[in-house]
Design an enzyme around this catalytic site. Sequence first.
Site, PDB file in Angstrom:
ATOM      1  N   GLY A 293       0.767  -1.236   0.000  1.00 26.59           N
ATOM      2  CA  GLY A 293       0.000   0.000   0.000  1.00 26.59           C
ATOM      3  C   GLY A 293       0.796   1.282   0.000  1.00 26.59           C
TER       4      GLY A 293
ATOM      5  N   PRO B  46       4.971  -4.907  -0.459  1.00 25.62           N
ATOM      6  CA  PRO B  46       4.906  -3.715  -1.300  1.00 25.62           C
ATOM      7  C   PRO B  46       4.899  -4.074  -2.787  1.00 25.62           C
ATOM      8  CG  PRO B  46       7.150  -4.081  -0.554  1.00 25.62           C
ATOM      9  CD  PRO B  46       6.319  -5.160   0.083  1.00 25.62           C
ATOM     10  N   GLY B  47       4.102  -3.365  -3.551  1.00 27.62           N
ATOM     11  CA  GLY B  47       4.094  -3.528  -5.004  1.00 27.62           C
ATOM     12  C   GLY B  47       4.462  -2.213  -5.665  1.00 27.62           C
TER      13      GLY B  47
ATOM     14  N   TYR C 213      -8.762   5.203 -12.986  1.00 27.64           N
ATOM     15  CA  TYR C 213      -8.643   5.870 -11.675  1.00 27.64           C
ATOM     16  C   TYR C 213      -8.485   7.378 -11.785  1.00 27.64           C
ATOM     17  CZ  TYR C 213      -6.789   1.136 -10.568  1.00 27.64           C
ATOM     18  OH  TYR C 213      -6.570  -0.210 -10.439  1.00 27.64           O
TER      19      TYR C 213
ATOM     20  N   CYS D  43     -11.412   4.068 -29.552  1.00 26.07           N
ATOM     21  CA  CYS D  43     -12.710   4.712 -29.771  1.00 26.07           C
ATOM     22  C   CYS D  43     -13.507   4.818 -28.474  1.00 26.07           C
ATOM     23  CB  CYS D  43     -13.477   3.955 -30.833  1.00 26.07           C
ATOM     24  SG  CYS D  43     -12.563   3.959 -32.371  1.00 26.07           S
ATOM     25  N   GLU D  44     -12.986   5.596 -27.534  1.00 22.84           N
ATOM     26  CA  GLU D  44     -13.650   5.865 -26.256  1.00 22.84           C
ATOM     27  C   GLU D  44     -13.193   7.253 -25.823  1.00 22.84           C
ATOM     28  OE1 GLU D  44     -15.120   3.597 -23.811  1.00 22.84           O
ATOM     29  OE2 GLU D  44     -14.817   1.696 -24.861  1.00 22.84           O
TER      30      GLU D  44
HETATM   31  C1  LIG Z   1      -2.375  -5.255  -4.201  1.00 24.62           C
HETATM   32  C2  LIG Z   1      -1.892  -5.859  -2.962  1.00 24.62           C
HETATM   33  C3  LIG Z   1      -0.633  -5.527  -2.443  1.00 24.62           C
HETATM   34  C4  LIG Z   1       0.266  -4.493  -3.063  1.00 24.62           C
HETATM   35  O1  LIG Z   1      -0.271  -3.218  -2.990  1.00 24.62           O
HETATM   36  P1  LIG Z   1       0.631  -1.951  -3.402  1.00 24.62           P
HETATM   37  O2  LIG Z   1      -0.256  -0.799  -3.176  1.00 24.62           O
HETATM   38  O3  LIG Z   1       0.990  -2.129  -4.829  1.00 24.62           O
HETATM   39  O4  LIG Z   1       1.819  -1.940  -2.523  1.00 24.62           O
HETATM   40  C5  LIG Z   1      -0.209  -6.175  -1.304  1.00 24.62           C
HETATM   41  N1  LIG Z   1      -0.986  -7.107  -0.690  1.00 24.62           N
HETATM   42  C6  LIG Z   1      -2.201  -7.439  -1.159  1.00 24.62           C
HETATM   43  C7  LIG Z   1      -3.001  -8.456  -0.437  1.00 24.62           C
HETATM   44  C8  LIG Z   1      -2.697  -6.837  -2.311  1.00 24.62           C
HETATM   45  O5  LIG Z   1      -3.908  -7.166  -2.754  1.00 24.62           O
END
Ligand SMILES: *Cc1c(COP(=O)(O)O)cnc(C)c1O
Length: 461
Positions: free
Chosen positions: A272, A307-308, A351, A379-380
Amino acid sequence: MPSHFNSLSAADLPDHEAGGDPTTAELLAARPQLRLDALCGLMLERVPLAGIADALGTPVWVTGAGILRARLRRLQAAFDEAGQAVAIHYAVKANDHLAILRVLSQAGAGADVVSGGELQRALLAGIDPERIVFSGVGKTDDELRLALSRSIAQINVESREELERLSSLAAAAGARARIVLRVNPDVDAGTHAKITTGRADDKFGIGREEAAALYAEAAALDGIEPVGFAVHIGSQIGEPAPFRTAFARIATLVRQVREAGRAVSVVDCGGGLGVRYRDEPEGSPRALAHAIRDTLGGLGLRLVIEPGRWLVAPAGVLLSRVVRVKRSGEDRPPFVVLDAAMNDLLRPSLYEAWHGVVPLGAASAARPAQAAHLVGPVCETGDTLARDRRLPALREGDRVAILDTGAYGAVMSSTYNARPLAAHAMVDGDRWGCIRERQPVERLWAHETVPDWIAGAGTPR
Ligand SMILES: *Cc1c(COP(=O)(O)O)cnc(C)c1O
């Protein structure tokens, strides 16, 4: 940095308008991984991006391996400095390319996956099953069986129904599943409604009141070994307060469950952490480390984060070319039509996301700024990357980099409007290579058939 590159200074680039979007100079100043060279144009790490666009065409994604490693190091260092041990499990869904998984796992990350496909990708990239956790609200039997057969570190269970199903699958396979219960902490992360996940109304996790009781029941189920709890409150979170609130609630739950005599050894704190796309506060690894240490640190737990976005968003750009500049009257901004569209990068349409845009050429970047609408050819009307954006005046054939597209970019692409998936390159210091060829257009219909009774004579297949 090699001395033959000449960075343009802010004085060479168009100026600012009070309260408006960040200028090219400001976007670059906030992103040391990018640099505008007077001769080579925009560079990611030490590779001129125009060369990649020349070789692979546009649209093309580019990811910086050096940036990925540096960000993972920064995150790890924040926890080291806080004196808080943590296991970092990269959230594969942000960008699941095998080369990216490989770079991050070589640098010490495990993985958080949310589907059988992601689990297979993580395994294929060489990530140790002991370093993989499996989240998600609707895991199928096949996906759960795959997870059991590979003895991954833990399955994050999202409901009583899933727990019971997993128990019978594990018992049938003679396996024992280490599980954590994903708890919905009922915290509003203050982020976009489509990416908040920790409010009581959201589909994710188990209610706090129910979690302690379910944990006790889990211990009595065949094939299930409950080891702890997980929480993930949403994405693109810039302020530490919601994290603190959520983690404090999990700490209370851990104490309560232990007082009832049950062992708890793991808390998975989710992902997150947000990034700065425009001028919002960037999520702070230090503040996250402190929030975790201060709430959960003293409980003798193994702590995990997932983290992603924070790891990969700033490591990626999407390169695109201006196909047409369409005027729409004297006093209205022109439509700058790019060859990248919502099928490539969905975030602006889905978003209302803001992404910086910087010309690849130093000469184009130095032109006076003017307002334009940046759109794709799909086409949107929703296929709009930026409305009323002040940018150096763009012309047909100019190429641009769309910034911070390393997360939730390529993975969300579709082939809408029969547009093949874009190519993907990886840079690493002064090297680069193609890591995914542009999808050949024939592959769009390679698995389609027309039934005999409809085909008739003269159709191609
Ligand atoms: C999407 C997700 C993440 C990663 O979220 P980021 O905002 O990209 O860090 C981590 N854990 C779970 C369970 C998720 O669904």
